[in-house]
Motif scaffolding. Structure first.
Motif, PDB file in Angstrom:
ATOM      1  N   SER A  20      -4.480 -17.178   3.736  1.00 61.20           N
ATOM      2  CA  SER A  20      -5.317 -17.891   4.685  1.00 61.20           C
ATOM      3  C   SER A  20      -6.216 -16.906   5.410  1.00 61.20           C
ATOM      4  N   ILE A  21      -7.476 -17.315   5.649  1.00 58.52           N
ATOM      5  CA  ILE A  21      -8.394 -16.551   6.491  1.00 58.52           C
ATOM      6  C   ILE A  21      -8.894 -17.507   7.566  1.00 58.52           C
ATOM      7  N   THR A  22      -8.480 -17.278   8.802  1.00 60.93           N
ATOM      8  CA  THR A  22      -8.839 -18.159   9.907  1.00 60.93           C
ATOM      9  C   THR A  22      -9.824 -17.456  10.820  1.00 60.93           C
ATOM     10  N   PHE A  23     -11.003 -18.025  10.972  1.00 59.88           N
ATOM     11  CA  PHE A  23     -12.052 -17.478  11.831  1.00 59.88           C
ATOM     12  C   PHE A  23     -12.276 -18.420  13.003  1.00 59.88           C
ATOM     13  N   LYS A  24     -12.011 -17.923  14.205  1.00 59.99           N
ATOM     14  CA  LYS A  24     -12.105 -18.738  15.430  1.00 59.99           C
ATOM     15  C   LYS A  24     -11.320 -20.042  15.292  1.00 59.99           C
ATOM     16  N   GLY A  25     -10.132 -19.928  14.692  1.00 58.90           N
ATOM     17  CA  GLY A  25      -9.237 -21.071  14.560  1.00 58.90           C
ATOM     18  C   GLY A  25      -9.523 -21.992  13.398  1.00 58.90           C
ATOM     19  N   GLU A  26     -10.531 -21.660  12.578  1.00 55.21           N
ATOM     20  CA  GLU A  26     -10.926 -22.526  11.465  1.00 55.21           C
ATOM     21  C   GLU A  26     -10.716 -21.821  10.132  1.00 55.21           C
ATOM     22  N   GLU A  27     -10.061 -22.485   9.200  1.00 56.26           N
ATOM     23  CA  GLU A  27      -9.833 -21.928   7.857  1.00 56.26           C
ATOM     24  C   GLU A  27     -11.164 -21.813   7.119  1.00 56.26           C
ATOM     25  N   ILE A  28     -11.468 -20.615   6.603  1.00 61.29           N
ATOM     26  CA  ILE A  28     -12.734 -20.458   5.876  1.00 61.29           C
ATOM     27  C   ILE A  28     -12.532 -20.284   4.371  1.00 61.29           C
ATOM     28  N   LEU A  29     -11.303 -20.003   3.942  1.00 58.39           N
ATOM     29  CA  LEU A  29     -11.053 -19.975   2.503  1.00 58.39           C
ATOM     30  C   LEU A  29     -11.234 -21.390   1.947  1.00 58.39           C
ATOM     31  N   GLY A  30     -11.955 -21.506   0.869  1.00 61.29           N
ATOM     32  CA  GLY A  30     -12.167 -22.817   0.275  1.00 61.29           C
ATOM     33  C   GLY A  30     -13.422 -23.521   0.749  1.00 61.29           C
ATOM     34  N   LYS A  31     -14.135 -22.915   1.703  1.00 55.36           N
ATOM     35  CA  LYS A  31     -15.397 -23.509   2.126  1.00 55.36           C
ATOM     36  C   LYS A  31     -16.430 -23.417   1.004  1.00 55.36           C
ATOM     37  N   SER A  32     -17.344 -24.347   0.979  1.00 53.37           N
ATOM     38  CA  SER A  32     -18.399 -24.344  -0.032  1.00 53.37           C
ATOM     39  C   SER A  32     -19.404 -23.235   0.264  1.00 53.37           C
ATOM     40  N   GLU A  33     -20.246 -22.922  -0.722  1.00 51.99           N
ATOM     41  CA  GLU A  33     -21.278 -21.906  -0.527  1.00 51.99           C
ATOM     42  C   GLU A  33     -22.231 -22.316   0.597  1.00 51.99           C
ATOM     43  N   ALA A  34     -22.577 -23.586   0.653  1.00 50.33           N
ATOM     44  CA  ALA A  34     -23.466 -24.063   1.716  1.00 50.33           C
ATOM     45  C   ALA A  34     -22.830 -23.866   3.094  1.00 50.33           C
ATOM     46  N   GLN A  35     -21.535 -24.124   3.191  1.00 47.45           N
ATOM     47  CA  GLN A  35     -20.835 -23.931   4.465  1.00 47.45           C
ATOM     48  C   GLN A  35     -20.758 -22.449   4.830  1.00 47.45           C
ATOM     49  N   MET A  36     -20.498 -21.598   3.833  1.00 49.72           N
ATOM     50  CA  MET A  36     -20.403 -20.162   4.094  1.00 49.72           C
ATOM     51  C   MET A  36     -21.757 -19.568   4.488  1.00 49.72           C
ATOM     52  N   GLN A  37     -22.834 -20.123   3.973  1.00 49.34           N
ATOM     53  CA  GLN A  37     -24.155 -19.616   4.333  1.00 49.34           C
ATOM     54  C   GLN A  37     -24.444 -19.797   5.816  1.00 49.34           C
ATOM     55  N   LYS A  38     -23.831 -20.797   6.426  1.00 45.12           N
ATOM     56  CA  LYS A  38     -24.006 -21.008   7.859  1.00 45.12           C
ATOM     57  C   LYS A  38     -23.233 -19.974   8.685  1.00 45.12           C
ATOM     58  N   ILE A  39     -22.159 -19.459   8.101  1.00 45.53           N
ATOM     59  CA  ILE A  39     -21.343 -18.446   8.786  1.00 45.53           C
ATOM     60  C   ILE A  39     -21.854 -17.049   8.469  1.00 45.53           C
ATOM     61  N   ARG A  40     -22.180 -16.821   7.200  1.00 47.97           N
ATOM     62  CA  ARG A  40     -22.571 -15.499   6.713  1.00 47.97           C
ATOM     63  C   ARG A  40     -23.892 -15.066   7.348  1.00 47.97           C
ATOM     64  N   GLY A  41     -23.879 -13.927   7.995  1.00 47.80           N
ATOM     65  CA  GLY A  41     -25.082 -13.408   8.627  1.00 47.80           C
ATOM     66  C   GLY A  41     -25.205 -13.833  10.073  1.00 47.80           C
ATOM     67  N   SER A  42     -24.913 -15.094  10.360  1.00 46.77           N
ATOM     68  CA  SER A  42     -25.051 -15.571  11.736  1.00 46.77           C
ATOM     69  C   SER A  42     -23.802 -15.308  12.563  1.00 46.77           C
ATOM     70  N   GLU A  43     -22.608 -15.496  11.967  1.00 45.95           N
ATOM     71  CA  GLU A  43     -21.359 -15.292  12.712  1.00 45.95           C
ATOM     72  C   GLU A  43     -20.544 -14.104  12.192  1.00 45.95           C
ATOM     73  N   ILE A  44     -20.598 -13.874  10.898  1.00 48.01           N
ATOM     74  CA  ILE A  44     -19.968 -12.688  10.301  1.00 48.01           C
ATOM     75  C   ILE A  44     -21.048 -11.976   9.489  1.00 48.01           C
ATOM     76  N   ALA A  45     -21.387 -10.761   9.882  1.00 49.12           N
ATOM     77  CA  ALA A  45     -22.451 -10.010   9.221  1.00 49.12           C
ATOM     78  C   ALA A  45     -21.880  -8.726   8.617  1.00 49.12           C
ATOM     79  N   MET A  46     -22.618  -8.152   7.692  1.00 49.15           N
ATOM     80  CA  MET A  46     -22.104  -6.991   6.955  1.00 49.15           C
ATOM     81  C   MET A  46     -23.178  -5.914   6.816  1.00 49.15           C
ATOM     82  N   ILE A  47     -22.775  -4.668   7.052  1.00 52.92           N
ATOM     83  CA  ILE A  47     -23.618  -3.505   6.776  1.00 52.92           C
ATOM     84  C   ILE A  47     -23.079  -2.875   5.499  1.00 52.92           C
TER      85      ILE A  47
END
Length: 373
Positions: free
Chosen positions: A75-102
């Motif tokens: 399980s990967i829980t981000f701010k209390g919400e499970e993110i494993l299994g999210k769709s690509e469209a859902q992850m695009q809303k998180i990726r960059g805006s809430e979790i970013a990578m260098i």
């Protein structure tokens, strides 16, 4: 969990994560039962050799695993919400805006055909629907914030017109423009000389203090994280084998692999000719060992290491290590002299530190302990 009198806010929880990669030769067990948590405003460093699973672990947080990767459990829980299994469209809303990578190499993460200002501004246009004019104005602010000189004159330049250190600053600007909750830095200073490396680390620390961003810092170099991290997780063969506050892992290390990493790291107190490399190579994760994965390279290995995977042993509320040497039935061994010196200094400052009192705990008990600054 209470930390220094205040309740630390847990922002991320990774629990019992197992990831395999399907290959022509079979299934590679890249991540094996990894658990850790991350707290608001802290820096967690994940260290280990190449192939230990550091980058795969963090890419799973971004939903950026390769097509042949398979999450077996966890399980990967981000701010209390499970993110494993999210769709690509859902992850695009998180990726960059809430979790970013260098990323490690800025030239592979920057578009050579696109102006720098446009690349920095793009996340704001995509995630927050800024107008181009407003996004470019914010991009200019961010360029100044990360220390790019004469930013007004260079906002329309292309990546090849910047030095390596300046390109890395641009990558940091892109990662931070959306004010993410978590910043993952994957070997962000590896390709830079030591002077620029120090500047980049200082920059990241300053920005973190201003924005209270949580940082996961990935590196193979323990020396880099000494002044950067609040906690350190040591990974080997797809597993976390020691985790604790930076002072505990650096100065009271318990796993022989951590000893080896520290013993191969030069310090201002290192005598000439005393550095030692860790012998051998990591195990084949197509068929990982049944016991301690480090046993074949470990000159301190005991019989149990070959047969049974060690549990975590608790040394303090924040420090855990998975090694049979902490079992009350294990023989006494003498770690490398450099490690003995570290122990002596640490125990002089922390008289309560006593490895003979370490108690075994299951892996789940490690999760949820040790967060905060």
């Amino acid at each position: 969990m209470e930390v220094s009198g205040n309740m630390a806010e847990k922002i991320l929880e990774v629990d019992d994560l197992k990831i395999n990669f399907n290959t022509y030769n079979g299934s590679v067990q890249a991540i094996r039962d990894v658990s850790f948590d991350l707290y608001k405003g802290e820096t967690l460093a994940i260290v280990g050799e190449s192939g230990s699973g550091k980058s795969v672990t963090t890419r799973s947080l971004m939903g950026l695993l390769a097509k042949n990767a398979r999450v077996e459990k966890g399980s990967i829980t981000f701010k209390g919400e499970e993110i494993l299994g999210k769709s690509e469209a859902q992850m695009q809303k998180i990726r960059g805006s809430e979790i970013a990578m260098i990323f490690q190499d800025p030239m592979t993460s920057l578009d050579p055909t696109m102006k720098i200002g446009q690349q920095i501004a793009e996340p704001l246009i995509k995630h927050q629907h800024y107008s181009k004019k407003k996004a470019w104005a914010k991009a200019l602010e961010m360029m100044k914030m990360v220390g790019i000189p004469n930013a007004e004159a260079h906002i329309s330049d292309y990546p090849h017109q910047f030095s390596g250190g300046m390109r890395q600053r641009i990558v940091i600007a892109i990662a931070l423009i959306d004010n993410p909750e978590i910043l993952i830095a994957d070997e962000p200073t590896t390709a830079l000389d030591v002077t620029i490396q120090a500047q980049i680390l200082h920059l990241m620390k300053n920005i973190q203090e201003q924005s209270d961003t949580s940082i996961i810092f990935i590196t193979h170099d323990l020396g880099v994280v000494a002044g950067m991290a609040d906690r350190v997780a040591v990974m080997y063969a797809g597993e976390i084998i020691e985790i604790g506050k930076v002072d505990e892992v650096f100065n009271f290390p318990q796993h022989p692999y951590t000893w080896g990493l520290l013993n191969s790291m030069p310090t201002t107190k290192t005598e000439r000719g005393k550095l030692e490399a860790i012998p051998g190579t990591p195990p084949d994760l197509l068929n990982p060992p049944v016991g301690d994965a480090f046993a074949a390279r470990n000159r301190y290995a005991i019989a149990a290491d070959e047969k049974v995977k060690p549990p975590f042993f608790k040394l303090s509320e924040t420090h855990y290590a998975a090694t049979w040497l902490l079992d009350e039935r294990a023989p006494e061994v003498e770690p490398p002299l450099e490690v003995q010196k570290r122990w002596a200094r640490f125990q002089a400052e922390h008289p309560e530190a006593d490895r003979s009192k370490a108690v075994p705990v299951d892996n789940a008990a490690v999760l949820g302990n040790g967060g905060g600054k």
